[in-house]
Structure formats: structure tokens, C-alpha cells
Design a protein around this motif. Structure first.
Motif, PDB file in Angstrom:
ATOM      1  N   PHE A  76     -19.110  16.285 -67.095  1.00 52.96           N
ATOM      2  CA  PHE A  76     -17.960  17.155 -66.837  1.00 52.96           C
ATOM      3  C   PHE A  76     -16.709  16.643 -67.573  1.00 52.96           C
ATOM      4  O   PHE A  76     -15.611  17.155 -67.354  1.00 52.96           O
ATOM      5  N   GLY A  77     -16.866  15.620 -68.394  1.00 59.20           N
ATOM      6  CA  GLY A  77     -15.727  15.103 -69.163  1.00 59.20           C
ATOM      7  C   GLY A  77     -14.685  14.426 -68.291  1.00 59.20           C
ATOM      8  O   GLY A  77     -13.520  14.305 -68.677  1.00 59.20           O
ATOM      9  N   ALA A  78     -15.104  14.002 -67.097  1.00 63.51           N
ATOM     10  CA  ALA A  78     -14.153  13.344 -66.188  1.00 63.51           C
ATOM     11  C   ALA A  78     -14.844  12.135 -65.561  1.00 63.51           C
ATOM     12  O   ALA A  78     -16.078  12.042 -65.548  1.00 63.51           O
ATOM     13  N   ASN A  79     -14.044  11.260 -65.025  1.00 63.34           N
ATOM     14  CA  ASN A  79     -14.559  10.012 -64.468  1.00 63.34           C
ATOM     15  C   ASN A  79     -15.137  10.239 -63.066  1.00 63.34           C
ATOM     16  O   ASN A  79     -14.533   9.849 -62.067  1.00 63.34           O
ATOM     17  N   PHE A  80     -16.283  10.898 -63.012  1.00 66.74           N
ATOM     18  CA  PHE A  80     -16.902  11.222 -61.722  1.00 66.74           C
ATOM     19  C   PHE A  80     -17.896  10.135 -61.290  1.00 66.74           C
ATOM     20  O   PHE A  80     -18.680  10.351 -60.372  1.00 66.74           O
ATOM     21  N   ARG A  81     -17.888   8.992 -61.983  1.00 69.02           N
ATOM     22  CA  ARG A  81     -18.811   7.895 -61.657  1.00 69.02           C
ATOM     23  C   ARG A  81     -20.255   8.430 -61.577  1.00 69.02           C
ATOM     24  O   ARG A  81     -20.970   8.214 -60.606  1.00 69.02           O
ATOM     25  N   ASP A  82     -20.644   9.161 -62.636  1.00 73.98           N
ATOM     26  CA  ASP A  82     -21.952   9.833 -62.670  1.00 73.98           C
ATOM     27  C   ASP A  82     -23.072   8.868 -62.282  1.00 73.98           C
ATOM     28  O   ASP A  82     -23.193   7.794 -62.855  1.00 73.98           O
ATOM     29  N   ASN A  83     -23.850   9.280 -61.324  1.00 72.23           N
ATOM     30  CA  ASN A  83     -24.998   8.487 -60.898  1.00 72.23           C
ATOM     31  C   ASN A  83     -26.240   9.057 -61.583  1.00 72.23           C
ATOM     32  O   ASN A  83     -26.557  10.235 -61.413  1.00 72.23           O
ATOM     33  N   ASP A  84     -26.935   8.244 -62.350  1.00 68.69           N
ATOM     34  CA  ASP A  84     -28.049   8.768 -63.136  1.00 68.69           C
ATOM     35  C   ASP A  84     -29.380   8.733 -62.374  1.00 68.69           C
ATOM     36  O   ASP A  84     -30.423   8.406 -62.941  1.00 68.69           O
ATOM     37  N   GLU A 128     -24.742   7.044 -50.334  1.00 66.54           N
ATOM     38  CA  GLU A 128     -24.062   7.540 -51.540  1.00 66.54           C
ATOM     39  C   GLU A 128     -23.098   8.684 -51.182  1.00 66.54           C
ATOM     40  O   GLU A 128     -21.943   8.709 -51.596  1.00 66.54           O
ATOM     41  N   TYR A 129     -23.592   9.625 -50.371  1.00 58.68           N
ATOM     42  CA  TYR A 129     -22.734  10.753 -49.982  1.00 58.68           C
ATOM     43  C   TYR A 129     -21.550  10.276 -49.140  1.00 58.68           C
ATOM     44  O   TYR A 129     -20.418  10.742 -49.324  1.00 58.68           O
ATOM     45  N   PHE A 146     -17.866  14.065 -55.969  1.00 59.23           N
ATOM     46  CA  PHE A 146     -18.987  14.266 -55.038  1.00 59.23           C
ATOM     47  C   PHE A 146     -20.172  14.914 -55.760  1.00 59.23           C
ATOM     48  O   PHE A 146     -21.327  14.583 -55.505  1.00 59.23           O
ATOM     49  N   LEU A 147     -19.848  15.812 -56.684  1.00 54.30           N
ATOM     50  CA  LEU A 147     -20.887  16.578 -57.375  1.00 54.30           C
ATOM     51  C   LEU A 147     -21.704  15.726 -58.350  1.00 54.30           C
ATOM     52  O   LEU A 147     -22.753  16.168 -58.819  1.00 54.30           O
ATOM     53  N   ASN A 194     -29.947  19.734 -54.384  1.00 56.15           N
ATOM     54  CA  ASN A 194     -28.679  20.306 -53.926  1.00 56.15           C
ATOM     55  C   ASN A 194     -28.675  20.467 -52.409  1.00 56.15           C
ATOM     56  O   ASN A 194     -27.652  20.254 -51.745  1.00 56.15           O
ATOM     57  N   GLU A 195     -29.811  20.833 -51.866  1.00 50.90           N
ATOM     58  CA  GLU A 195     -29.899  21.042 -50.417  1.00 50.90           C
ATOM     59  C   GLU A 195     -29.516  19.783 -49.637  1.00 50.90           C
ATOM     60  O   GLU A 195     -28.942  19.871 -48.544  1.00 50.90           O
ATOM     61  N   THR A 196     -29.804  18.610 -50.201  1.00 51.31           N
ATOM     62  CA  THR A 196     -29.457  17.378 -49.486  1.00 51.31           C
ATOM     63  C   THR A 196     -27.926  17.246 -49.389  1.00 51.31           C
ATOM     64  O   THR A 196     -27.397  16.809 -48.369  1.00 51.31           O
ATOM     65  N   ALA A 197     -27.238  17.663 -50.474  1.00 48.41           N
ATOM     66  CA  ALA A 197     -25.763  17.609 -50.469  1.00 48.41           C
ATOM     67  C   ALA A 197     -25.214  18.645 -49.500  1.00 48.41           C
ATOM     68  O   ALA A 197     -24.269  18.400 -48.739  1.00 48.41           O
ATOM     69  N   ARG A 198     -25.831  19.816 -49.549  1.00 43.99           N
ATOM     70  CA  ARG A 198     -25.453  20.925 -48.662  1.00 43.99           C
ATOM     71  C   ARG A 198     -25.542  20.485 -47.196  1.00 43.99           C
ATOM     72  O   ARG A 198     -24.610  20.650 -46.425  1.00 43.99           O
ATOM     73  N   THR A 199     -26.662  19.890 -46.845  1.00 45.17           N
ATOM     74  CA  THR A 199     -26.876  19.477 -45.455  1.00 45.17           C
ATOM     75  C   THR A 199     -25.837  18.437 -45.050  1.00 45.17           C
ATOM     76  O   THR A 199     -25.313  18.459 -43.933  1.00 45.17           O
TER      77      THR A 199
END
Ligand code: NA7
Length: 533
Positions: free
Chosen positions: A247-255, A269-270, A281-282, A295-300
Motif C-alpha cells: 500500500f506504499g505505507a509503513n503498515f509493518r506488512d506481515n508476510d 497479532e490482531y 491492521f489490514l 479475511n474472516e479471521t479479521a472480521r471475527t
């Protein structure tokens, strides 16, 4: 700002004096070109000039949502908070204009009505609303992605007796809601930012919700001096690292996949991301926008948080979305869900009780009349294409852009559109734009366009146009990337689904690093996919 120059012929006319238009002007002036910015508002700043609703602030941290073209500027400017307020961002825009001496070439209070390509002279004729006609070799649309307010087509809206405010056109003098009963239509980002503050003043606040949204706490705070020092010491590296992020931002991307870890690890993590707050968060896992199960895990997780923040379980349920997280742009808030625990705040779920009309006293749903003193429309924007489509743009042989884009916007790299020579778009549809940190993306586009114009000047080229085949291939690629994600699965403004009658097409491009690579490659291969003559 100066009045119009008597010389109406320019190298370039730039439409809009937001962050894109300001920087475009700077770049063109650096090349010694005769350029002018035309701006409808009576000040610069674009989004941050118009969106003055209570709580309006950027959802990208201020150390990142800022220009990087001038190291002196980024070193000297002091942001006060983690997320800058609208007022601070507006001060910043004005500071940049003053610092780089740009004001004389910005014409305020003027709207571009039309721009027509002249086949004979291979240049543009631009019609302004003050009856002036300008001519320019190039036109740059720096018109913004979220600049045309979406006023919903609700029966009787004009019959309301009290004042109506759209969040995207907020009165400059502010609005005092003290002692008033207020109705808010919409629960997108603008509503989510403003509702807690309106609730502090209003006697009663009634929120009309068509679709609930996910929101992550901002945990906004004054900027930590140590953090600022550490970023500024390595600002170039910090920015370079962000360019490597999706996303071109410092979102601390988790690979890591959300499905490749244990329940405890996922929860940890959440929880960490929730505690730190914001859009990062995304990026908690690498498949949240690609895999519905992930995605459902984040949703929940977020659904559980909403249930914990809202005291009344039935109300919490109404505030809980069931769409994938991030499918509509994720929101960032301060005390949004908590606001609903206050006794003078009421949520009307329009899915259960649809809105029928606005009338003189307020709003009527199928089951009830709600009388209010003031009405706030937090109903969003005709995103990505609205501002360009509002201008009568005609390219080669008089073809209108509206005709060309009838089935959705078609661009090459979001920078140009075939049949409209010498017309550039800044963060147009088909570029990462709103799926990226907007300011760096603006800078990237402006620099690409400036470099292209310089190349043309150096090589005495007068005309550039996107090739239809290259454009078609790019549009197909944008759609292919989007179709492998969760994004097409809800009615978002990314798809134009919020505007009645708008063609449903996913407009931004997902993936900053591959996009940058593609733009570099195009230039390295002699502007591959463009015809230059
Ligand atoms: P958004 O995110 O488009 O939100 C607009 C809201 O208004 C959303 O909840 C809509 O519901 C609602 N809406 C729109 N029309 C209607 C009608 N006719 N009736 C009821 N509700 C309606 O705009 P924002 O200004 O909040 O945010 C835009 C972006 O700015 C944001 O994503 C950030 O990037 C900054 P819907 O969801 O369509 O059912």
C-alpha cells in the motif's frame, strides 16, 4: 493570488490546487515552463480545503502523508500529531505554496468548464467559468480522487427547513451544534470521524445507517519526539522502504498467511495491531485482501471488539458489518463505537426500517418520523472519476471523455487515456491512488509527468497519446488483479457502487511495487505503449 495573465497561452494548465496541483506547478516551473493552476475553491489544499467537518483528519500517519521531494521541507516541517488534522494539513499546503513561491501562478475561485483538443494546433483550448479561454500544450488533471460530493437522491431533501451540511463541503466558519438535535446520514469514514464530536455538542444525535463499517481505533496522540527524530535521521530510507510496501505505507506488512499460524498467534497479532491502531491492521497477514477465509479471521476479531465496546448487544449487532474487512475502505476512529453508549445518541438501521423521505421537520423512515434541527450528509463522493467527468473534456475529433468512459474509466497506467493527447491524470483510475498512501503516489505521478514533458521538450516532440492496445491490456490487468481479491465483493466507492447509475468497475490498482516497476519500465523502453510524435 494574482488575477489572470493577459497572455492566455501556456505550456501547461493544471486543474486543481490540491497537493497534486501544487507539486505539478512546482515541477513545471522548475523546467522554466509557463504553467498555471486553475482552482475552483478560494484557497489551495484540495481535500483539506473542503473537508472541514469536525474530526476531519488523515488516516495515514503525518510523517508519511507529506511531501518528500524537498528534504529541507520534510526536515523543517513539524507535525504535531500522529494523524494530522484537516487544519494542520491545510496550513501545510499553504506553507508549501508560500515556501516555493507558487501563489502567483494559482488562479483561485475559477472553475474549468471545458477543455477541447484542437487537432489543427495539437493543443488544448480551456474554457473557464469567468468567460476566459486559455490555450495550452498540456493539460494536467490534478482534480483529486474524492472531490465531488455525492448528494444522495432522497425524496424531499430540499424540503428540509433546517440547515443541511455535506461533510465534503463544510462551512469554513464551522458549525455549532450545541443544544441542537442533529441527524446524520451515512456511516463511512467522514461520519465515523465526526459523530463522536457532534455527539459532544448536540442535544440529540440520530444516525441513519444503511451499511455498517469496520473501524480501527486511531490511538491518535501528540507525536513522540524520539520517533520523529529517528524518522528524520533516516527519512530517505524510511520513504524508500515504504515504496516496497503493497500500500506504499509503513503498515509493518506481515508476510505470513492468517491461516498458517495458530489461533493464539493470530489473536496476538490482531490484538497488537488493534492496540497500535490504524490502517496497518489490514497488513496483519499477507492474505487478508486475497483470501476470504483469511479475511474472516479479521472480521471475527473486529466483530468481537465491537461487541465489547457497545454495551447493548442488539445495538452492537446493528453496528457490525458482515462484509469482508477492507472491502469498503477501512475506517480509523476515536471513540466511534463508544459514542453509541450515550443515551442521547440513537442508531437507525435503514436495512430494517428504510428511509422514505426527508421532509420539512426531519426524516421519515417507513415506520417513524425523526424530527431534527440540522442534517449532516456524510454520504461520500463520486470517487475517482467525478471531477474529471464534470468537465466537458473532448479529445481528438471532438470525442467526449464521457462517451469514452461510458462503460467505466479506461486509462493507461492511470496517467493518460487514449484519444486525449497531451492530457495527463494525476492518480487517475487504474493507478494505486486510493489503495496507497496518496501523497507519495501523487509525487510519483507528478514526477513521471514532469519527466515525460521534459523528454518531449528535449526531443522536440509535440504530442503524446496512450495506445489503445496498451490501454486495453492495462485495463484488463487492473481488473484481473482486482478479481483475485475481496474488493469486488461489496458495494464500495472503489467500484462506483455508491453513486446511482454509475458503471460498476473497480477503479484503483492494487500493488504499489509492481506498479512503480511498470512505470519505470515504460520509460526505460522509450515510453512503451504511448505514441510520441
Ligand atoms: P463513504 O465512505 O462513501 O460513506 C458514505 C456513507 O453514506 C455510507 O455509509 C453510505 O452507505 C451512506 N449513504 C450514501 N448514500 C446514502 C443514502 N441514499 N441513504 C443512506 N445512506 C447513504 O464516504 P466518506 O465521506 O465517509 O468517506 C470517503 C473516503 O474519504 C473514505 O473512504 C476515506 O478514504 C476518506 P452505503 O455504505 O453506501 O450503504
Amino acid at each position: 493570488m494574482s488575477s489572470i495573465s493577459t497572455n492566455s497561452s501556456y505550456d501547461a494548465i493544471v486543474v486543481g490546487a490540491g497537493f497534486a496541483g501544487i507539486y505539478m506547478l512546482y515541477q513545471l516551473k522548475q523546467q522554466g515552463l509557463h504553467a498555471r493552476v486553475i482552482e475552483a475553491g478560494d484557497g489551495v489544499g484540495g481535500t483539506w480545503f473542503w473537508n472541514r467537518y469536525p474530526g476531519a483528519r488523515c488516516d495515514i500517519p503525518s510523517m508519511e502523508y507529506s511531501y518528500q521531494f524537498s528534504d529541507e521541507l520534510q526536515q523543517q516541517w513539524q507535525w504535531s500529531e500522529k494523524y494530522a488534522t484537516q487544519a494542520e494539513l491545510l496550513r501545510y499546503a499553504n506553507h508549501v505554496v508560500e515556501r516555493f513561491d507558487l501563489a502567483d501562478d494559482i488562479q483561485l475561485n475559477t472553475r474549468v468548464l471545458a477543455t477541447h483538443f484542437q487537432d489543427r494546433t495539437q493543443s488544448w483550448q480551456i474554457q473557464l467559468d469567468d468567460d476566459t479561454t486559455l490555450h495550452a500544450r498540456f493539460v494536467v488533471m490534478a482534480t483529486g480522487c474524492l472531490s465531488v460530493p455525492n448528494v444522495p437522491n432522497i425524496k424531499g431533501l430540499d424540503d428540509f427547513c433546517g440547515p443541511t451540511y455535506h461533510t465534503g463541503q463544510w462551512p469554513h466558519e464551522g458549525v455549532d451544534f450545541t443544544g441542537k438535535s442533529v441527524g446524520v446520514i451515512g456511516t463511512g469514514s467522514s461520519a465515523i470521524q465526526s459523530i463522536p464530536l457532534i455527539a459532544e455538542q448536540a442535544r440529540s444525535l440520530t444516525i441513519f445507517q444503511r451499511t455498517p463499517n469496520y473501524s480501527i481505533p486511531a490511538h491518535n496522540a501528540p507525536l513522540d519526539e524520539e520517533y520523529v527524530r529517528s524518522v528524520k535521521e533516516n527519512y530517505a530510507e524510511f520513504r524508500a522502504d515504504n515504496w516496497q510496501r503493497g500500500f506504499g505505507a509503513n503498515f509493518r506488512d506481515n508476510d505470513t498467511s492468517a491461516l498458517a499460524v495458530t489461533d493464539e498467534q493470530r489473536l496476538a497479532e490482531y490484538e497488537d495491531r488493534w492496540a497500535r491502531g490504524g490502517l496497518a491492521f489490514l497488513a496483519a497477514f499477507n492474505d487478508l485482501v486475497f483470501d476470504d477465509d483469511a479475511n474472516e479471521t479479521a472480521r471475527t476479531f473486529i466483530q468481537g471488539k465491537i461487541a465489547g465496546l457497545v454495551n447493548d448487544p442488539e445495538l452492537a449487532q446493528k453496528l457490525t458489518p458482515n462484509t469482508p474487512v477492507g472491502c469498503k475502505r477501512l475506517c480509523v476512529d476515536t471513540d466511534y463505537y463508544e459514542t453509541f453508549n450515550q443515551s442521547h445518541v440513537e442508531l437507525i438501521d435503514l436495512q430494517q426500517d428504510p428511509l422514505q423521505e426527508v421532509n420539512a421537520q426531519g426524516l421519515a423512515t417507513r415506520n417513524k418520523q425523526y424530527n431534527v434541527d440540522c442534517l449532516v450528509l456524510a454520504t461520500g463522493f463520486d470517487a475517482m472519476t467525478g471531477a474529471i467527468s464534470n468537465i466537458d473534456v473532448r479529445g481528438e475529433n471532438g470525442t467526449t471523455l464521457t462517451e469514452k468512459w461510458a462503460e467505466g474509466p479506461k486509462t493507461y497506467l492511470g496517467l493518460a487515456t487514449a484519444g486525449f493527447p497531451n492530457l495527463f491524470l494525476v492518480t487517475g483510475p487504474g493507478s494505486p491512488s486510493v489503495l496507497s498512501n496518496m501523497l507519495p503516489s501523487i509525487e510519483h505521478h507528478v514526477e513521471w509527468i514532469a519527466q515525460c514533458i521534459e523528454h518531449m521538450t528535449t526531443h522536440q516532440l509535440t504530442r503524446i497519446d496512450a495506445q489503445t492496445t496498451a490501454q486495453e491490456t492495462w485495463v484488463d490487468h487492473v481488473n484481473e488483479v482486482a478479481s483475485a481479491t475481496i474488493y469486488p465483493n461489496c458495494n464500495s466507492w472503489y467500484l462506483g457502487a455508491n453513486v446511482e447509475g454509475k458503471k460498476r468497475v473497480f477503479m484503483p490498482y492494487l500493488g504499489v511495487p509492481p506498479y512503480l516497476e511498470k512505470c519505470r519500465e515504460v520509460v526505460a523502453n522509450g515510453y512503451q505503449g504511448f505514441s510520441l510524435t
